[in-house]
Scaffold this motif. Sequence first.
Motif, PDB file in Angstrom:
ATOM      1  N   LEU A   1       0.819  -1.211   0.000  1.00 56.86           N
ATOM      2  CA  LEU A   1       0.000   0.000   0.000  1.00 56.86           C
ATOM      3  C   LEU A   1       0.853   1.262   0.000  1.00 56.86           C
ATOM      4  CD1 LEU A   1      -2.777  -1.073   2.555  1.00 56.86           C
ATOM      5  CD2 LEU A   1      -3.001  -0.831   0.067  1.00 56.86           C
ATOM      6  N   LEU A   2       2.004   1.213   0.679  1.00 54.40           N
ATOM      7  CA  LEU A   2       2.855   2.402   0.770  1.00 54.40           C
ATOM      8  C   LEU A   2       3.838   2.521  -0.384  1.00 54.40           C
ATOM      9  CD1 LEU A   2       3.668   2.335   4.599  1.00 54.40           C
ATOM     10  CD2 LEU A   2       2.090   3.863   3.403  1.00 54.40           C
ATOM     11  N   ALA A   3       3.883   1.509  -1.249  1.00 55.20           N
ATOM     12  CA  ALA A   3       4.878   1.522  -2.330  1.00 55.20           C
ATOM     13  C   ALA A   3       4.682   2.683  -3.288  1.00 55.20           C
ATOM     14  CB  ALA A   3       4.839   0.201  -3.091  1.00 55.20           C
TER      15      ALA A   3
ATOM     16  N   GLN B   1       5.938   8.208  -0.853  1.00 56.18           N
ATOM     17  CA  GLN B   1       7.320   8.443  -0.455  1.00 56.18           C
ATOM     18  C   GLN B   1       7.742   7.550   0.705  1.00 56.18           C
ATOM     19  OE1 GLN B   1       9.549  10.380  -1.925  1.00 56.18           O
ATOM     20  NE2 GLN B   1       8.102  11.046  -3.495  1.00 56.18           N
ATOM     21  N   LEU B   2       6.775   6.950   1.369  1.00 58.28           N
ATOM     22  CA  LEU B   2       7.087   6.094   2.510  1.00 58.28           C
ATOM     23  C   LEU B   2       7.377   4.659   2.086  1.00 58.28           C
ATOM     24  CD1 LEU B   2       4.376   7.306   5.049  1.00 58.28           C
ATOM     25  CD2 LEU B   2       6.789   7.929   4.969  1.00 58.28           C
ATOM     26  N   GLY B   3       7.308   4.380   0.791  1.00 52.80           N
ATOM     27  CA  GLY B   3       7.524   3.014   0.326  1.00 52.80           C
ATOM     28  C   GLY B   3       8.914   2.492   0.658  1.00 52.80           C
TER      29      GLY B   3
ATOM     30  N   VAL C   1      18.150   6.313   0.618  1.00 50.79           N
ATOM     31  CA  VAL C   1      17.123   5.307   0.855  1.00 50.79           C
ATOM     32  C   VAL C   1      16.952   4.420  -0.374  1.00 50.79           C
ATOM     33  CG1 VAL C   1      14.659   4.964   1.286  1.00 50.79           C
ATOM     34  CG2 VAL C   1      15.917   6.694   2.572  1.00 50.79           C
ATOM     35  N   ARG C   2      16.961   5.023  -1.548  1.00 49.38           N
ATOM     36  CA  ARG C   2      16.797   4.248  -2.786  1.00 49.38           C
ATOM     37  C   ARG C   2      17.948   3.255  -2.962  1.00 49.38           C
ATOM     38  NH1 ARG C   2      13.950   5.138  -7.494  1.00 49.38           N
ATOM     39  NH2 ARG C   2      13.273   7.167  -6.689  1.00 49.38           N
TER      40      ARG C   2
END
Length: 408
Positions: free
Chosen positions: A35-37, A40-42, A84-85
């Motif tokens: 759902l968060l993907a 930005q929180l993914g 993060v990425r």
Amino acid sequence: MTTATTRSLAYLAAGILAGAAGFAWTVAALLAVGLLAVTQLGGPAFLGAAWVTRRLAAVERRRVGWVLGRPLDEPYEPAAPGTVRERVAQVARQPATWRDLVWLVVSFPLGLASGVAGLVVTAVLLGAVAAPAWLWAVPNDRAPWPLRPLLTTTPGRFALTALGLLLLPVGAALVLWLARAVAAAANALLAPGSHLRLVREAARLAETRSRVVDAQAAELRRIERDLHDGAQARIVAAGMTLALAARKLRADGGAVLPDVDLARRQLDDALAELRRLVRGIHPPILTDRGLHAALAALAADSPLAVHLQGDPAGRYPAAVESAAYFVVAEGLANAGKHAEASECTIVLARTTGALEVTLTDDGRGGADPTGGGLDGLRRRVEALDGRMTLTSPPGGPTVLHAELPCES
């Protein structure tokens, strides 16, 4: 046997709870990350879910130690700092991340089936052994004929005890087999795979080779220092003594003056040869002032017009400086002897994690990249995980390029 069976039974019993908890977490994590993907929180959600999954997998690796006698090693590659990425990509690339997830899904049905089977077998056998102590309180009037005498009479209950004692080894073997089967499945998914073993072995070999290369460089510096401070100093002292003797003999008109002069010339030749030997082993200036200064001295002694470009203050690991120095020395020698060059350019460039050395001459080209000297240099560079290439078309120019890994 008793200890192993007890541990195996504990492993199977705990597997029911661990499997249920792992399956519940997997479902919740997949839903949350899915759902968060699209937000930005993914990325942070994926990293957080992976962290929790690894903690649960670590518990499973310790639990497997109850059966195998030792916990399983962690199969994760070291994480490098980054955005993060980049961290998400690092975690997602590791097969262990997805194998952990597969185990948490598989462990629920596997743990439930094996745990229930192990507990039922144990409970039935222990109940049979203890039948005289409790079976009298349980009404069994409607039990079928083969079981009624065993359940309703005192001799039958003691017969159950005997039968239970006889079947205890069979039940223990079944519990051990179930636990080992589940542990083998866990080992297949949670232990380090062949890819990680190869990565770790390559890292270990690189570390040991680095130590060997450093030890060799230190040994060459020791030989150079011993020659410089020992044999060379004694030859210089002997030459000075002969010079004083020659001066006295000239004053006295001695007949041995020609022999003394000959001895002095021989000492001078030996000293020059010794200095060339020292420079061939490890130039002292390379240790004292660095690669740029050593190459500047080398260029000053060359018959070619040499232009040197690079950072004069740059310092590199000793093995890297030594390899780069001898690459340039061999390139200059070849350019002067075989290429009929008149001008040469040396470029030292520090890139990310590497030192690049490029030597270009204006000679006639046609150099053989498999020649003995160049092949020895290539082996020396490759020993440091470096690369060396030679481009020398007929008519020139000849470009010798070496790339040496340089982390410090």
